[in-house]
Design a protein around this motif. Structure first.
Motif, PDB file in Angstrom:
ATOM      1  N   ASP A 114     -10.040  12.918  -5.512  1.00 50.59           N
ATOM      2  CA  ASP A 114      -9.799  12.549  -6.910  1.00 50.59           C
ATOM      3  C   ASP A 114      -9.567  13.820  -7.730  1.00 50.59           C
ATOM      4  N   GLY A 115      -8.363  14.324  -7.670  1.00 52.61           N
ATOM      5  CA  GLY A 115      -8.032  15.545  -8.394  1.00 52.61           C
ATOM      6  C   GLY A 115      -8.367  16.801  -7.653  1.00 52.61           C
ATOM      7  N   GLY A 116      -8.940  16.676  -6.439  1.00 56.26           N
ATOM      8  CA  GLY A 116      -9.288  17.838  -5.645  1.00 56.26           C
ATOM      9  C   GLY A 116      -8.142  18.281  -4.758  1.00 56.26           C
ATOM     10  N   PRO A 117      -8.382  19.240  -3.866  1.00 58.82           N
ATOM     11  CA  PRO A 117      -7.311  19.804  -3.041  1.00 58.82           C
ATOM     12  C   PRO A 117      -6.733  18.840  -2.015  1.00 58.82           C
ATOM     13  N   TRP A 118      -7.440  17.749  -1.699  1.00 60.31           N
ATOM     14  CA  TRP A 118      -6.932  16.805  -0.701  1.00 60.31           C
ATOM     15  C   TRP A 118      -6.269  15.583  -1.331  1.00 60.31           C
ATOM     16  N   MET A 119      -6.076  15.572  -2.599  1.00 61.35           N
ATOM     17  CA  MET A 119      -5.524  14.400  -3.277  1.00 61.35           C
ATOM     18  C   MET A 119      -4.029  14.269  -2.974  1.00 61.35           C
ATOM     19  N   ALA A 120      -3.609  13.053  -2.644  1.00 63.56           N
ATOM     20  CA  ALA A 120      -2.191  12.788  -2.427  1.00 63.56           C
ATOM     21  C   ALA A 120      -1.467  12.816  -3.757  1.00 63.56           C
ATOM     22  N   THR A 121      -0.318  13.440  -3.791  1.00 57.34           N
ATOM     23  CA  THR A 121       0.469  13.541  -5.017  1.00 57.34           C
ATOM     24  C   THR A 121       1.767  12.759  -4.859  1.00 57.34           C
ATOM     25  N   GLY A 122       2.288  12.341  -5.988  1.00 57.19           N
ATOM     26  CA  GLY A 122       3.567  11.643  -5.983  1.00 57.19           C
ATOM     27  C   GLY A 122       3.484  10.188  -5.587  1.00 57.19           C
ATOM     28  N   VAL A 123       2.273   9.601  -5.562  1.00 52.38           N
ATOM     29  CA  VAL A 123       2.122   8.184  -5.240  1.00 52.38           C
ATOM     30  C   VAL A 123       1.282   7.530  -6.317  1.00 52.38           C
ATOM     31  N   VAL A 146      -1.351   4.642  -6.615  1.00 52.65           N
ATOM     32  CA  VAL A 146      -2.225   3.712  -5.909  1.00 52.65           C
ATOM     33  C   VAL A 146      -3.472   3.498  -6.738  1.00 52.65           C
ATOM     34  N   SER A 147      -4.178   2.396  -6.452  1.00 49.97           N
ATOM     35  CA  SER A 147      -5.395   2.087  -7.192  1.00 49.97           C
ATOM     36  C   SER A 147      -6.624   2.726  -6.557  1.00 49.97           C
ATOM     37  N   TYR A 148      -6.450   3.469  -5.487  1.00 51.42           N
ATOM     38  CA  TYR A 148      -7.565   4.141  -4.831  1.00 51.42           C
ATOM     39  C   TYR A 148      -7.116   5.536  -4.434  1.00 51.42           C
ATOM     40  N   HIS A 149      -8.068   6.383  -4.166  1.00 51.60           N
ATOM     41  CA  HIS A 149      -7.762   7.779  -3.872  1.00 51.60           C
ATOM     42  C   HIS A 149      -7.623   7.972  -2.368  1.00 51.60           C
ATOM     43  N   GLN A 150      -6.655   8.789  -1.987  1.00 56.99           N
ATOM     44  CA  GLN A 150      -6.393   9.031  -0.588  1.00 56.99           C
ATOM     45  C   GLN A 150      -5.734  10.388  -0.426  1.00 56.99           C
ATOM     46  N   SER A 151      -5.758  10.858   0.817  1.00 61.50           N
ATOM     47  CA  SER A 151      -5.127  12.132   1.129  1.00 61.50           C
ATOM     48  C   SER A 151      -3.669  11.890   1.508  1.00 61.50           C
ATOM     49  N   PRO A 152      -2.874  12.938   1.597  1.00 57.61           N
ATOM     50  CA  PRO A 152      -1.531  12.788   2.171  1.00 57.61           C
ATOM     51  C   PRO A 152      -1.638  12.368   3.632  1.00 57.61           C
ATOM     52  N   PRO A 153      -0.596  11.775   4.206  1.00 56.69           N
ATOM     53  CA  PRO A 153      -0.633  11.397   5.628  1.00 56.69           C
ATOM     54  C   PRO A 153      -0.822  12.632   6.511  1.00 56.69           C
ATOM     55  N   ILE A 154      -1.466  12.417   7.637  1.00 59.92           N
ATOM     56  CA  ILE A 154      -1.632  13.509   8.590  1.00 59.92           C
ATOM     57  C   ILE A 154      -0.282  13.817   9.247  1.00 59.92           C
ATOM     58  N   ASP A 155      -0.198  14.978   9.863  1.00 58.66           N
ATOM     59  CA  ASP A 155       1.009  15.333  10.613  1.00 58.66           C
ATOM     60  C   ASP A 155       1.217  14.312  11.732  1.00 58.66           C
ATOM     61  N   PRO A 156       2.396  13.680  11.820  1.00 60.29           N
ATOM     62  CA  PRO A 156       2.614  12.662  12.860  1.00 60.29           C
ATOM     63  C   PRO A 156       2.339  13.159  14.276  1.00 60.29           C
ATOM     64  N   SER A 157       2.494  14.449  14.518  1.00 65.31           N
ATOM     65  CA  SER A 157       2.245  14.972  15.860  1.00 65.31           C
ATOM     66  C   SER A 157       0.763  14.939  16.229  1.00 65.31           C
ATOM     67  N   LEU A 158      -0.117  14.743  15.218  1.00 72.64           N
ATOM     68  CA  LEU A 158      -1.557  14.735  15.467  1.00 72.64           C
ATOM     69  C   LEU A 158      -2.120  13.317  15.585  1.00 72.64           C
ATOM     70  N   ARG A 161      -4.500   8.631   7.303  1.00 78.66           N
ATOM     71  CA  ARG A 161      -4.736   9.359   6.057  1.00 78.66           C
ATOM     72  C   ARG A 161      -6.194   9.150   5.678  1.00 78.66           C
ATOM     73  N   LEU A 162      -6.778  10.122   5.021  1.00 78.84           N
ATOM     74  CA  LEU A 162      -8.200  10.085   4.702  1.00 78.84           C
ATOM     75  C   LEU A 162      -8.413   9.240   3.455  1.00 78.84           C
ATOM     76  N   ARG A 163      -9.173   8.182   3.610  1.00 78.54           N
ATOM     77  CA  ARG A 163      -9.448   7.272   2.497  1.00 78.54           C
ATOM     78  C   ARG A 163     -10.824   6.662   2.705  1.00 78.54           C
ATOM     79  N   ALA A 164     -11.647   6.667   1.670  1.00 76.34           N
ATOM     80  CA  ALA A 164     -13.024   6.208   1.819  1.00 76.34           C
ATOM     81  C   ALA A 164     -13.091   4.745   2.226  1.00 76.34           C
ATOM     82  N   GLU A 165     -12.172   3.918   1.736  1.00 79.52           N
ATOM     83  CA  GLU A 165     -12.228   2.482   2.000  1.00 79.52           C
ATOM     84  C   GLU A 165     -12.120   2.150   3.478  1.00 79.52           C
TER      85      GLU A 165
END
Length: 358
Positions: free
Chosen positions: A165-174, A176-188, A274-278
């Protein structure tokens, strides 16, 4: 006169009777709730079974839901068999996912299986360190592990909330009604073992099976397993035997937290991506229930995890097909837990008939 006595070991027949009664009672109580709400119990239960086992895809979905519950349940077995009341599995799941996500920033060039193993170890380290911290507080200061693990749950969850929520892992440009990180690298993303329709089973399932075999062998066939069981019975006697009980306490908390952390890493890299508490919420608490219903034995935990995984997967389909309200589904799940915990208590009792003579 008939009385109940606590028994040290329960027979298979008595266990079957108790858990069969629990299933029947849970179904009956759920049917009453459905009828009172205007629903059709037959239609709802049919949808539940179809959603859990009605197809190969449904079965894979049930196994996928059971995977994190099995890992957390096994971690709980280690702690509770030693009568160390680790109630921090929820936070340890979060910590494992967070640690693995942080490590993923640095290992994207690694090849597939090496990356999978690295992320799995990172998840185990994250959950293990959190469990180890609670164990160190108990060993050094005598702090109740119940209080420390519960409080650490909140610390980790609020830390994740800050990061997303406003921290370094926050997804930008989306939006949503909940907080989440950007998607992980598909290779991982963890490899998919089987995929049928919407049902997908990732490699974390193999980790869970390996953890089950490891737990069974360690608890029943090794000196460490003996010490864990003895610690739960008489730690003072274990001290006179020459065992370092503080080190044993730390070891148990480390293993318990590590398995919960592995569950968190698996959900992140095998399911949600992607990292999401829910997506992580409730895994730790459900895993504790799975361990209790499984009788704190690895084989029982496997069966209980499959049952509750199927229940979780089937109720999603039931809600869609029968129109069962979400709140009623939660109430039904609660009834199942209540009846199964009652059965777990009943398996430790035996009925004794006594003749009273004048």
């Amino acid at each position: 006169m008939i009385s109940f006595q606590r028994r040290s070991g329960s027979s298979l027949g008595w266990n079957v009777v108790c858990y069969s009664a629990a299933i029947s009672g849970a179904l009956l109580a759920s049917a009453v709730l459905l009828r009172l709400s205007g629903g059709d119990p037959a239609r709802a239960f049919t949808a539940l079974i179809v959603g859990a086992f009605g197809s190969q895809g449904a079965l894979l979905g049930s196994l996928a839901k059971a995977t994190p519950l099995l890992l957390v349940g096994l971690g709980t077995v280690f702690a509770f068999r030693a009568k160390i009341w680790n109630i921090g599995q929820e936070g340890q799941v979060f910590a494992g996912a967070m640690a693995a996500y942080w490590v993923s920033f640095w290992i994207a060039p690694l090849p597939g299986w090496l990356a999978v193993c690295t992320l799995a170890l990172a998840g185990m380290a994250g959950g293990g360190v959190l469990g180890l911290l609670a164990g160190a507080l108990k060993a050094r200061f005598g702090t109740s592990e119940i209080i420390s693990t519960v409080m650490l749950n909140y610390v980790v969850m609020y830390l994740l909330a800050y990061l997303l929520d406003g921290g370094p892992w926050m997804a930008t440009g989306v939006t949503v009604s909940y907080h989440q990180s950007p998607p992980i690298d598909p290779s991982l993303e963890w490899p998919i073992l089987l995929s049928v329709g919407a049902g997908k089973l990732h490699v974390g399932f193999l980790f869970a099976l390996a953890a089950s075999a490891f737990a069974a062998v360690l608890l029943d066939k090794t000196s460490l397993g003996y010490e864990i069981r003895a610690f739960g019975s008489n730690p003072t006697a274990l001290t006179f035997r020459g065992t370092n009980v503080r080190r044993l306490l730390l070891t148990v908390m480390l293993m318990s937290g590590a398995l919960a952390g592995l569950a968190g890493a698996g959900e992140l890299f095998g399911v949600s991506h992607r990292l999401r508490a829910e997506t992580l919420l409730g895994i730790g608490s459900s895993g504790i229930v799975v361990a209790m219903v499984g009788g704190l034995r690895p084989s029982g935990v496997m069966i209980a995890a499959l049952f509750f995984g199927a229940l979780e997967s089937g109720t999603i389909y039931m809600r869609l097909k029968s129109g069962t309200p979400a709140g009623l589904v939660s109430a039904m799940e609660g009834l199942v837990l209540l009846f199964f915990l009652s059965a777990a208590v009943a398996t430790r009792l035996q009925i004794v008939r006594r003749e009273v003579h004048a």
